[in-house]
Design a protein around this motif. Structure first.
Motif, PDB file in Angstrom:
ATOM      1  N   ILE A 139     118.460  14.525  91.771  1.00 24.23           N
ATOM      2  CA  ILE A 139     117.350  13.838  91.126  1.00 24.23           C
ATOM      3  C   ILE A 139     116.084  14.687  91.185  1.00 24.23           C
ATOM      4  O   ILE A 139     115.340  14.796  90.202  1.00 24.23           O
ATOM      5  CB  ILE A 139     117.141  12.453  91.765  1.00 24.23           C
ATOM      6  N   GLU A 140     115.844  15.308  92.314  1.00 20.96           N
ATOM      7  CA  GLU A 140     114.681  16.196  92.452  1.00 20.96           C
ATOM      8  C   GLU A 140     114.743  17.324  91.418  1.00 20.96           C
ATOM      9  O   GLU A 140     113.719  17.719  90.845  1.00 20.96           O
ATOM     10  CB  GLU A 140     114.637  16.794  93.866  1.00 20.96           C
ATOM     11  N   ASP A 141     115.936  17.836  91.162  1.00 23.28           N
ATOM     12  CA  ASP A 141     116.098  18.908  90.178  1.00 23.28           C
ATOM     13  C   ASP A 141     115.682  18.453  88.783  1.00 23.28           C
ATOM     14  O   ASP A 141     115.023  19.191  88.050  1.00 23.28           O
ATOM     15  CB  ASP A 141     117.558  19.383  90.145  1.00 23.28           C
ATOM     16  N   VAL A 142     116.059  17.233  88.414  1.00 21.77           N
ATOM     17  CA  VAL A 142     115.705  16.716  87.090  1.00 21.77           C
ATOM     18  C   VAL A 142     114.207  16.462  86.990  1.00 21.77           C
ATOM     19  O   VAL A 142     113.597  16.682  85.937  1.00 21.77           O
ATOM     20  CB  VAL A 142     116.502  15.425  86.785  1.00 21.77           C
ATOM     21  N   LEU A 143     113.598  16.035  88.087  1.00 22.51           N
ATOM     22  CA  LEU A 143     112.156  15.765  88.077  1.00 22.51           C
ATOM     23  C   LEU A 143     111.344  17.024  87.789  1.00 22.51           C
ATOM     24  O   LEU A 143     110.205  16.938  87.320  1.00 22.51           O
ATOM     25  CB  LEU A 143     111.727  15.169  89.423  1.00 22.51           C
ATOM     26  N   GLU A 144     111.932  18.186  88.038  1.00 20.93           N
ATOM     27  CA  GLU A 144     111.237  19.450  87.757  1.00 20.93           C
ATOM     28  C   GLU A 144     111.222  19.778  86.270  1.00 20.93           C
ATOM     29  O   GLU A 144     110.426  20.610  85.821  1.00 20.93           O
ATOM     30  CB  GLU A 144     111.922  20.594  88.518  1.00 20.93           C
ATOM     31  N   ILE A 145     112.074  19.119  85.501  1.00 24.01           N
ATOM     32  CA  ILE A 145     112.241  19.466  84.084  1.00 24.01           C
ATOM     33  C   ILE A 145     111.286  18.700  83.185  1.00 24.01           C
ATOM     34  O   ILE A 145     110.738  19.254  82.226  1.00 24.01           O
ATOM     35  CB  ILE A 145     113.699  19.202  83.644  1.00 24.01           C
ATOM     36  N   HIS A 146     111.098  17.416  83.469  1.00 21.01           N
ATOM     37  CA  HIS A 146     110.345  16.541  82.564  1.00 21.01           C
ATOM     38  C   HIS A 146     109.342  15.706  83.361  1.00 21.01           C
ATOM     39  O   HIS A 146     109.669  15.222  84.450  1.00 21.01           O
ATOM     40  CB  HIS A 146     111.308  15.624  81.802  1.00 21.01           C
ATOM     41  N   PRO A 147     108.138  15.493  82.821  1.00 23.29           N
ATOM     42  CA  PRO A 147     107.151  14.691  83.561  1.00 23.29           C
ATOM     43  C   PRO A 147     107.474  13.205  83.582  1.00 23.29           C
ATOM     44  O   PRO A 147     106.995  12.478  84.449  1.00 23.29           O
ATOM     45  CB  PRO A 147     105.846  14.958  82.799  1.00 23.29           C
ATOM     46  N   PHE A 148     108.279  12.752  82.594  1.00 21.09           N
ATOM     47  CA  PHE A 148     108.581  11.326  82.494  1.00 21.09           C
ATOM     48  C   PHE A 148     110.073  11.103  82.716  1.00 21.09           C
ATOM     49  O   PHE A 148     110.897  11.318  81.817  1.00 21.09           O
ATOM     50  CB  PHE A 148     108.170  10.782  81.125  1.00 21.09           C
ATOM     51  N   VAL A 149     110.416  10.658  83.928  1.00 16.66           N
ATOM     52  CA  VAL A 149     111.807  10.387  84.284  1.00 16.66           C
ATOM     53  C   VAL A 149     111.879   9.039  84.986  1.00 16.66           C
ATOM     54  O   VAL A 149     111.072   8.746  85.870  1.00 16.66           O
ATOM     55  CB  VAL A 149     112.381  11.479  85.215  1.00 16.66           C
ATOM     56  N   VAL A 150     112.841   8.208  84.581  1.00 19.21           N
ATOM     57  CA  VAL A 150     113.130   6.952  85.278  1.00 19.21           C
ATOM     58  C   VAL A 150     114.605   6.965  85.640  1.00 19.21           C
ATOM     59  O   VAL A 150     115.453   7.218  84.783  1.00 19.21           O
ATOM     60  CB  VAL A 150     112.806   5.718  84.407  1.00 19.21           C
ATOM     61  N   ILE A 151     114.916   6.706  86.906  1.00 16.09           N
ATOM     62  CA  ILE A 151     116.290   6.758  87.388  1.00 16.09           C
ATOM     63  C   ILE A 151     116.828   5.339  87.518  1.00 16.09           C
ATOM     64  O   ILE A 151     116.171   4.469  88.091  1.00 16.09           O
ATOM     65  CB  ILE A 151     116.383   7.483  88.750  1.00 16.09           C
ATOM     66  N   LEU A 152     118.028   5.123  86.980  1.00  9.76           N
ATOM     67  CA  LEU A 152     118.653   3.801  87.001  1.00  9.76           C
ATOM     68  C   LEU A 152     119.849   3.778  87.944  1.00  9.76           C
ATOM     69  O   LEU A 152     120.557   4.771  88.099  1.00  9.76           O
ATOM     70  CB  LEU A 152     119.141   3.410  85.607  1.00  9.76           C
ATOM     71  N   ASP A 153     120.070   2.639  88.561  1.00 15.21           N
ATOM     72  CA  ASP A 153     121.277   2.320  89.322  1.00 15.21           C
ATOM     73  C   ASP A 153     121.419   3.095  90.625  1.00 15.21           C
ATOM     74  O   ASP A 153     122.523   3.289  91.117  1.00 15.21           O
ATOM     75  CB  ASP A 153     122.537   2.486  88.465  1.00 15.21           C
ATOM     76  N   THR A 154     120.315   3.547  91.173  1.00 18.11           N
ATOM     77  CA  THR A 154     120.288   4.039  92.543  1.00 18.11           C
ATOM     78  C   THR A 154     118.835   4.057  92.986  1.00 18.11           C
ATOM     79  O   THR A 154     117.931   3.869  92.158  1.00 18.11           O
ATOM     80  CB  THR A 154     120.909   5.440  92.685  1.00 18.11           C
ATOM     81  N   CYS A 155     118.602   4.289  94.262  1.00 24.54           N
ATOM     82  CA  CYS A 155     117.226   4.366  94.751  1.00 24.54           C
ATOM     83  C   CYS A 155     117.200   5.135  96.068  1.00 24.54           C
ATOM     84  O   CYS A 155     117.933   4.792  97.002  1.00 24.54           O
ATOM     85  CB  CYS A 155     116.654   2.966  94.956  1.00 24.54           C
ATOM     86  N   PHE A 156     116.385   6.177  96.090  1.00 24.84           N
ATOM     87  CA  PHE A 156     116.156   6.928  97.328  1.00 24.84           C
ATOM     88  C   PHE A 156     114.691   6.743  97.708  1.00 24.84           C
ATOM     89  O   PHE A 156     113.798   7.228  97.012  1.00 24.84           O
ATOM     90  CB  PHE A 156     116.491   8.411  97.129  1.00 24.84           C
ATOM     91  N   PHE A 163     112.352   4.412  90.152  1.00 28.19           N
ATOM     92  CA  PHE A 163     113.735   3.953  90.210  1.00 28.19           C
ATOM     93  C   PHE A 163     113.811   2.490  89.762  1.00 28.19           C
ATOM     94  O   PHE A 163     112.914   1.688  90.077  1.00 28.19           O
ATOM     95  CB  PHE A 163     114.275   4.028  91.637  1.00 28.19           C
ATOM     96  N   VAL A 164     114.899   2.144  89.075  1.00 25.41           N
ATOM     97  CA  VAL A 164     115.225   0.744  88.814  1.00 25.41           C
ATOM     98  C   VAL A 164     116.677   0.558  89.228  1.00 25.41           C
ATOM     99  O   VAL A 164     117.587   1.182  88.663  1.00 25.41           O
ATOM    100  CB  VAL A 164     115.046   0.370  87.329  1.00 25.41           C
ATOM    101  N   ALA A 165     116.893  -0.275  90.227  1.00 27.08           N
ATOM    102  CA  ALA A 165     118.231  -0.403  90.800  1.00 27.08           C
ATOM    103  C   ALA A 165     118.564  -1.856  91.090  1.00 27.08           C
ATOM    104  O   ALA A 165     117.691  -2.734  91.116  1.00 27.08           O
ATOM    105  CB  ALA A 165     118.324   0.420  92.091  1.00 27.08           C
ATOM    106  N   ILE A 166     119.849  -2.091  91.310  1.00 24.18           N
ATOM    107  CA  ILE A 166     120.316  -3.393  91.776  1.00 24.18           C
ATOM    108  C   ILE A 166     119.837  -3.586  93.213  1.00 24.18           C
ATOM    109  O   ILE A 166     119.823  -2.635  94.001  1.00 24.18           O
ATOM    110  CB  ILE A 166     121.857  -3.438  91.761  1.00 24.18           C
TER     111      ILE A 166
END
Length: 345
Positions: A139-156, A163-166
């Motif tokens: 996830i950290e790697d992807v955050l380096e690519i784009h300023p706008f990232v939302v991660i679904l279905d997990t949370c660290f 993050f948006v997770a269950i």
């Protein structure tokens, strides 16, 4: 590149490729986008794109990235009920807001590199990243690519991202409390052979619910299954046969495993729920098709999709720049696979 090449890379038939490239019905939206992504990434421009009056670079693009691996997210992930429903809702909400949701499935080993290629070829307004099977570092790697990232279905919790997770802990806790309310005390547990954040939190919540009543999971009543198969499980059958006393109920970390357990019991002529109750997690469509219908934990896929889209739109529209971590609560769905224990008098 020919249609045969696209079909091979996409893992679909030539007919499906033809339908997708010619914008005809007959394939799911997820499959259509998957085929279009592959064709564009390999330099093939579909006829429908060539004649489109609106240049692709002028469209509002949002990207949904899925990382494939062999354990959790398979080649045909879009046919799996949970992901299919989630993608449906994301696509719907994106269209409502005037965005074209491009769905790309990428091998987990080359996640960062391939997203960089996609963004260089066609920049998106933002990336919705399915994090189900990802590590914090991925996830950290992807955050380096784009300023706008939302991660679904997990949370660290230690990663500064949106993050948006269950609320997996709550779901596991609710499951434990429900089974206890039915009078069960000899409780079995089926966990996934593949351990991810979601499953660990579900087990944590379930165990805590039992602890409050002075009950612990017995090691011999804890089993492991492939989380993505819906088949009778021979190893599980052997373990059940070797028990001196069966559990009165078994909780499973996914509906797939719960359905596999029911099918295994049916092969063994063990009646569910009269001899053993079974409970799942996710509330997929198949939960209402299996006999008996499955008691489970309902996951609000539409709420997850909308929450992720709302966060993304605020980022894109410069309305909100802060990172948020959202947990979507769950609820028990009572069906016929679980029965109450009647105390002897």
């Amino acid at each position: 590149m020919k249609i045969d090449d696209i079909a091979r890379l996409a893992g679909v038939s030539k007919a499906a490729v033809s339908l997708a490239l010619n914008n005809k019905p007959g394939v799911s939206e997820a499959t259509r986008q998957h085929i279009l992504d592959i064709s564009q990434a390999n330099g093939y421009t579909p006829r429908t794109f060539k004649t489109n009056k609106v240049s692709a670079k002028n469209k509002s693009i949002m990207r949904f990235i899925v990382c494939k691996n062999t354990d959790m997210i398979t080649e045909h992930y879009e046919s799996q009920p949970f992901f299919n429903e989630l993608i449906h809702h994301l696509t719907h909400y994106a269209r409502e807001q005037g965005y074209n949701l491009i769905i790309s499935s990428i091998p987990i080993q080359s996640l960062k590199e391939e997203i960089e290629v996609l963004e260089n070829e066609q920049a998106s307004g933002g990336i919705l990243l399915l994090g189900t099977n990802l590590t914090a570092q991925s996830i950290e790697d992807v955050l380096e690519i784009h300023p706008f990232v939302v991660i679904l279905d997990t949370c660290f919790e230690h990663v500064d991202a949106s993050f948006v997770a269950i609320n997996n802990y709550l779901g596991g806790y609710q499951a434990g409390k429900h089974l206890l309310s039915l009078g069960h005390s000899k409780i079995g547990y089926i966990e996934s052979e593949t351990r991810i954040f979601n499953f660990s939190k579900r087990k944590e919540g379930f165990v805590d619910a039992l602890k409050e009543e002075g009950i612990t999971l017995e090691e011999q009543l804890t089993f492991a299954m492939n989380p993505m198969l819906v088949l009778p499980q021979d190893s599980f059958k052997s373990e059940i046969n070797n028990l001196s006393q069966w559990p009165s109920v078994i909780f499973c970390e996914t509906d797939y495993m719960a359905i596999s357990a029911i099918k295994t019991f049916q092969e063994m002529n063990i009646n569910v729920p009269n001899q053993v109750s079974v409970m799942g997690f996710d509330n997929i469509l198949e939960a209402t098709v299996i006999s008996p219908e499955l008691t489970t934990i309902h996951v609000r896929k539409a709420t997850i999709a909308k929450a992720a889209m709302d966060i993304m739109l605020k980022k894109i529209n410069n309305e909100e720049d802060s990172k948020v971590q959202v947990l979507v609560n769950t609820e028990v769905v009572k069906r016929r696979s679980c029965t109450e224990i009647i105390p002897l008098t």
